[in-house]
Structure formats: structure tokens, C-alpha cells
Scaffold this motif. Structure first.
Motif, PDB file in Angstrom:
ATOM      1  N   HIS A  78      55.083  56.455  44.849  1.00  0.00           N
ATOM      2  CA  HIS A  78      54.071  56.109  45.408  1.00  0.00           C
ATOM      3  C   HIS A  78      53.414  54.775  45.300  1.00  0.00           C
ATOM      4  O   HIS A  78      52.241  54.396  45.524  1.00  0.00           O
ATOM      5  CB  HIS A  78      52.704  57.278  45.023  1.00  0.00           C
ATOM      6  CG  HIS A  78      53.009  58.485  45.263  1.00  0.00           C
ATOM      7  ND1 HIS A  78      52.940  59.466  44.402  1.00  0.00           N
ATOM      8  CD2 HIS A  78      53.382  59.164  46.516  1.00  0.00           C
ATOM      9  CE1 HIS A  78      53.257  60.518  45.195  1.00  0.00           C
ATOM     10  NE2 HIS A  78      53.416  60.499  46.436  1.00  0.00           N
ATOM     11  N   SER A 128      53.329  57.952  40.341  1.00  0.00           N
ATOM     12  CA  SER A 128      54.753  58.094  40.622  1.00  0.00           C
ATOM     13  C   SER A 128      55.386  56.983  41.184  1.00  0.00           C
ATOM     14  O   SER A 128      54.909  56.355  42.343  1.00  0.00           O
ATOM     15  CB  SER A 128      55.080  59.358  41.578  1.00  0.00           C
ATOM     16  OG  SER A 128      56.659  59.480  41.605  1.00  0.00           O
ATOM     17  N   ASP A 129      56.722  56.550  40.834  1.00  0.00           N
ATOM     18  CA  ASP A 129      57.324  55.372  41.650  1.00  0.00           C
ATOM     19  C   ASP A 129      57.501  55.734  43.081  1.00  0.00           C
ATOM     20  O   ASP A 129      57.399  54.741  43.974  1.00  0.00           O
ATOM     21  CB  ASP A 129      58.839  55.225  41.101  1.00  0.00           C
ATOM     22  CG  ASP A 129      58.692  54.250  39.752  1.00  0.00           C
ATOM     23  OD1 ASP A 129      57.588  53.796  39.224  1.00  0.00           O
ATOM     24  OD2 ASP A 129      59.634  54.348  39.290  1.00  0.00           O
ATOM     25  N   ASN A 131      49.388  59.776  41.701  1.00  0.00           N
ATOM     26  CA  ASN A 131      49.897  60.389  40.382  1.00  0.00           C
ATOM     27  C   ASN A 131      50.565  59.119  39.496  1.00  0.00           C
ATOM     28  O   ASN A 131      51.216  59.618  38.746  1.00  0.00           O
ATOM     29  CB  ASN A 131      50.512  61.403  40.594  1.00  0.00           C
ATOM     30  CG  ASN A 131      52.028  61.130  41.831  1.00  0.00           C
ATOM     31  OD1 ASN A 131      52.300  60.170  41.907  1.00  0.00           O
ATOM     32  ND2 ASN A 131      52.514  62.619  41.781  1.00  0.00           N
TER      33      ASN A 131
END
Length: 109
Positions: free
Chosen positions: A23, A20-21, A18
Motif C-alpha cells: 500500500h 503494508s508495503d 495498514n
């Protein structure tokens, strides 16, 4: 499944699934409340240097010499150190395409 017993230092610069930081490359994958400093891995075809330091339950990750995250594990039933009776291991990630590793070193701190 190993991810349920330990933690993953992410190597995917696309931050799948997604963006997101938590990840992104250099993060402890999916771990909340980490002090993450966004950085980018080198382009495909160039080697990156990733250093993961674990002291007690504090994880610090460096990507190409830059600290990317610092995080303390709040779940004391997960990420336990090895013992002679219950050994642990280090896994190498390769689920997002072709990944190569070289010069792997493990040192006691």
C-alpha cells in the motif's frame, strides 16, 4: 469500479490503511508477490516523478528515478490492454487528500 478492471500505482507514502508495503508509494496497490523496494516520496509541496511501464502484463514503477516495484499480473481477465472494441483508460488517484498532477505523458512502448 475501475480498480476491479485495472491496477493502481500507489501515491500514498503513509501506506494506508495498514502500513503494508503493498500500500506504499510506488507499489502496485494491494498486489501480492511484487518485487517492491521501499522508498519514500518527496515531502508535501515538492513534486515527485512517477513512471509506470507496462509491457504485456508486467508492471514496473519508478518513483523519482528509482525502481520501486516489478510485478507480473497473474489474472489475465484483469488489466487487459485497450482494443477498438473494448477501450481502456488511465485514471488519476485523488482519494487521500489534495493531489496535483502535471506533465502527464502516455507513450506506446
Amino acid at each position: 469500479m475501475p480498480v476491479h478492471f485495472g491496477f493502481e500505482a500507489q501515491i500514498d507514502d503513509l501506506a494506508r490503511p495498514n502500513g503494508s508495503d503493498i500500500h506504499r508509494a510506488g507499489a502496485i496497490y494491494g498486489a501480492g508477490n511484487q518485487q517492491y523496494i521501499p522508498t519514500h516520496a518527496r515531502p508535501v509541496g515538492e513534486w515527485n516523478d512517477c513512471e509506470i511501464q507496462v509491457r504485456d502484463q508486467t508492471y514496473t514503477v519508478f518513483l523519482d528515478g528509482q525502481q520501486t516495484t516489478n510485478w507480473t499480473n497473474p489474472d489475465l481477465a484483469r488489466g487487459l490492454p485497450s482494443t477498438p472494441a473494448v477501450p481502456s483508460y488511465v485514471g488519476l488517484q485523488a482519494h487521500t487528500g489534495r493531489v496535483s498532477f502535471r506533465h502527464i505523458r502516455i507513450n506506446a512502448l
